[in-house]
Design an enzyme around this catalytic site. Structure first.
Site, PDB file in Angstrom:
ATOM      1  N   HIS A  11       0.834  -1.209   0.000  1.00 18.41           N
ATOM      2  CA  HIS A  11       0.000   0.000   0.000  1.00 18.41           C
ATOM      3  C   HIS A  11       0.868   1.258   0.000  1.00 18.41           C
ATOM      4  CE1 HIS A  11      -2.921   2.825   2.167  1.00 18.41           C
ATOM      5  NE2 HIS A  11      -3.461   2.588   0.987  1.00 18.41           N
ATOM      6  N   ARG A  12       0.730   2.068  -1.028  1.00 15.01           N
ATOM      7  CA  ARG A  12       1.587   3.251  -1.214  1.00 15.01           C
ATOM      8  C   ARG A  12       3.056   2.824  -1.102  1.00 15.01           C
ATOM      9  NH1 ARG A  12      -1.763   7.341   2.920  1.00 15.01           N
ATOM     10  NH2 ARG A  12      -3.813   6.406   2.515  1.00 15.01           N
ATOM     11  N   GLU A  38       0.417  -0.651  -4.725  1.00 11.41           N
ATOM     12  CA  GLU A  38      -0.698   0.271  -4.917  1.00 11.41           C
ATOM     13  C   GLU A  38      -0.136   1.680  -4.774  1.00 11.41           C
ATOM     14  OE1 GLU A  38      -4.091   2.850  -3.329  1.00 11.41           O
ATOM     15  OE2 GLU A  38      -2.101   2.460  -2.491  1.00 11.41           O
ATOM     16  N   ASP A  40      -1.278   6.183  -5.535  1.00 17.11           N
ATOM     17  CA  ASP A  40      -2.352   7.155  -5.789  1.00 17.11           C
ATOM     18  C   ASP A  40      -1.837   8.228  -6.741  1.00 17.11           C
ATOM     19  OD1 ASP A  40      -4.083   6.130  -3.446  1.00 17.11           O
ATOM     20  OD2 ASP A  40      -2.181   6.629  -2.494  1.00 17.11           O
ATOM     21  N   HIS A  53      -0.856  10.700  -2.329  1.00 14.77           N
ATOM     22  CA  HIS A  53      -2.203  10.350  -1.865  1.00 14.77           C
ATOM     23  C   HIS A  53      -3.115  11.563  -1.810  1.00 14.77           C
ATOM     24  CE1 HIS A  53      -5.396   9.638   1.105  1.00 14.77           C
ATOM     25  NE2 HIS A  53      -5.430   8.424   0.575  1.00 14.77           N
ATOM     26  N   GLU A 112      -4.368   4.056  -8.333  1.00 13.73           N
ATOM     27  CA  GLU A 112      -5.649   4.543  -7.814  1.00 13.73           C
ATOM     28  C   GLU A 112      -5.838   6.007  -8.212  1.00 13.73           C
ATOM     29  OE1 GLU A 112      -6.361   4.564  -3.510  1.00 13.73           O
ATOM     30  OE2 GLU A 112      -8.087   5.842  -3.919  1.00 13.73           O
ATOM     31  N   LYS A 114      -7.421   9.399  -7.792  1.00 16.16           N
ATOM     32  CA  LYS A 114      -8.060  10.110  -6.677  1.00 16.16           C
ATOM     33  C   LYS A 114      -9.066  11.146  -7.141  1.00 16.16           C
ATOM     34  CE  LYS A 114      -6.544   8.399  -2.851  1.00 16.16           C
ATOM     35  NZ  LYS A 114      -7.506   7.525  -2.175  1.00 16.16           N
ATOM     36  N   ASP A 232       0.157  -2.064   4.436  1.00 16.12           N
ATOM     37  CA  ASP A 232       1.254  -1.114   4.656  1.00 16.12           C
ATOM     38  C   ASP A 232       2.553  -1.837   5.009  1.00 16.12           C
ATOM     39  OD1 ASP A 232      -0.253   1.294   4.378  1.00 16.12           O
ATOM     40  OD2 ASP A 232      -1.031   1.058   6.423  1.00 16.12           O
TER      41      ASP A 232
HETATM   42  O1  G3P Z   1      -6.472   1.462  -2.972  1.00 16.64           O
HETATM   43  C1  G3P Z   1      -6.714   1.100  -1.659  1.00 16.64           C
HETATM   44  C2  G3P Z   1      -6.587   2.235  -0.696  1.00 16.64           C
HETATM   45  O2  G3P Z   1      -5.400   2.931  -0.966  1.00 16.64           O
HETATM   46  C3  G3P Z   1      -7.743   3.196  -0.747  1.00 16.64           C
HETATM   47  O3  G3P Z   1      -7.718   4.192   0.209  1.00 16.64           O
HETATM   48  O4  G3P Z   1      -7.170   6.423   1.086  1.00 16.64           O
HETATM   49  O5  G3P Z   1      -5.480   4.606   1.233  1.00 16.64           O
HETATM   50  O6  G3P Z   1      -6.016   5.643  -0.965  1.00 16.64           O
HETATM   51  P1  G3P Z   1      -6.546   5.260   0.405  1.00 16.64           P
HETATM   52 MG    MG Z   2      -4.839   4.435  -2.334  1.00  8.98          MG
END
Ligand code: G3P
Ligand code: MG
Length: 243
Positions: A11-12, A38, A40, A53, A112, A114, A232
């Protein structure tokens, strides 16, 4: 029936241990065994796709204000690492293309979206994906399902996923409402039970819940047969899956 292990999606990058959405975070995630990352995206004033993000610079850089109000020449000079730890001072907000350069072919990149930016984001992404031509490696997700529908209609080779937090009555049925092929569901990890997961995977949908960091949740979701887990802490998930 044997259920394959979920893939590890950083995640990120490895946001628990490095400044989110930086090259250092993506490199760390891959070194810890992530099979996917993943990230953003937002767009700069001059149309560059950048990996961050928030739509603003304040939380994760030494700058401030909206990304979409600033040209890339300004954003590229900002520090995006020191807020997390001195150790990471010098990290920058990367361009999407820089992340693609660092991530080896064959590793899944979950982009992702946004914000639609009145269609500018879709246009920029479609041009970028056509240029890099790595459709196998990419899945685009968003909380904005109209963006997802438009992207898939514009580029059928692109894999798309639905990101959501709602505890839907029928997750698989909802995906069909889009009338385009949906590759994956990205639910909040509390929003899908075992039956929902079984029906989605039986319908051929990948299921990638976010953002899962506790061992008990890794266990529950793995038992339920999810296709991947967005975390994470890719190293923690790797250790769990191999014990
Ligand atoms: O893509 C999954 C997750 O990243 C979605 O929420 O706010 O962490 O981008 P957020
Ligand atoms: Mg995300």
């Amino acid at each position: 029936m044997h259920t394959p292990k979920p893939i590890i999606i950083g995640h990120r990058g490895a946001a628990g241990e490095a400044p989110e959405n930086t090259l250092a975070s993506f490199v760390l995630a891959l070194s810890q065994g992530a099979q996917a990352i993943e990230l953003d995206v937002h767009i700069t004033k001059d149309g560059e796709i950048v990996v961050c993000h928030d739509g603003t610079l304040d939380r994760t850089t030494n700058g401030s204000g909206l990304i979409c109000d600033k040209p890339w020449a300004v954003i590229q000079k900002l520090d995006a690492g020191a807020w997390f730890s001195e150790k990471f001072r010098g990290e920058r907000i990367p361009l999407l293309s820089e992340v693609f350069d660092v991530v080896p072919k064959g590793t899944l990149i979950n982009v992702e979206v946004k914000h639609a930016y009145e269609g500018r984001m879709e246009k920029a992404l479609l041009a970028f994906f056509r240029e890099v031509n790595r459709y196998e490696d990419v899945v685009v997700s968003s909380f904005d399902h109209k963006v997802i529908q438009r992207l898939k209609r514009a580029e059928p080779a692109l894999k798309v996923g639905l990101l959501y937090a709602a505890n839907l009555i029928d997750h698989t049925g909802y995906a069909k409402l889009l009338e385009v092929e949906v590759y994956s569901l990205h639910p909040h990890y509390h929003s899908m039970d075992e039956t929902d997961i079984a029906s989605a995977t039986a319908a051929g949908l990948a299921v990638y819940p976010y953002t899962v960091n506790e061992l008990s949740d890794y266990q529950r979701l793995t038992n339920a047969g999810v296709t991947g887990i967005i975390t994470d802490f890719p190293g923690r998930l790797k250790a769990f899956l191999h014990t």
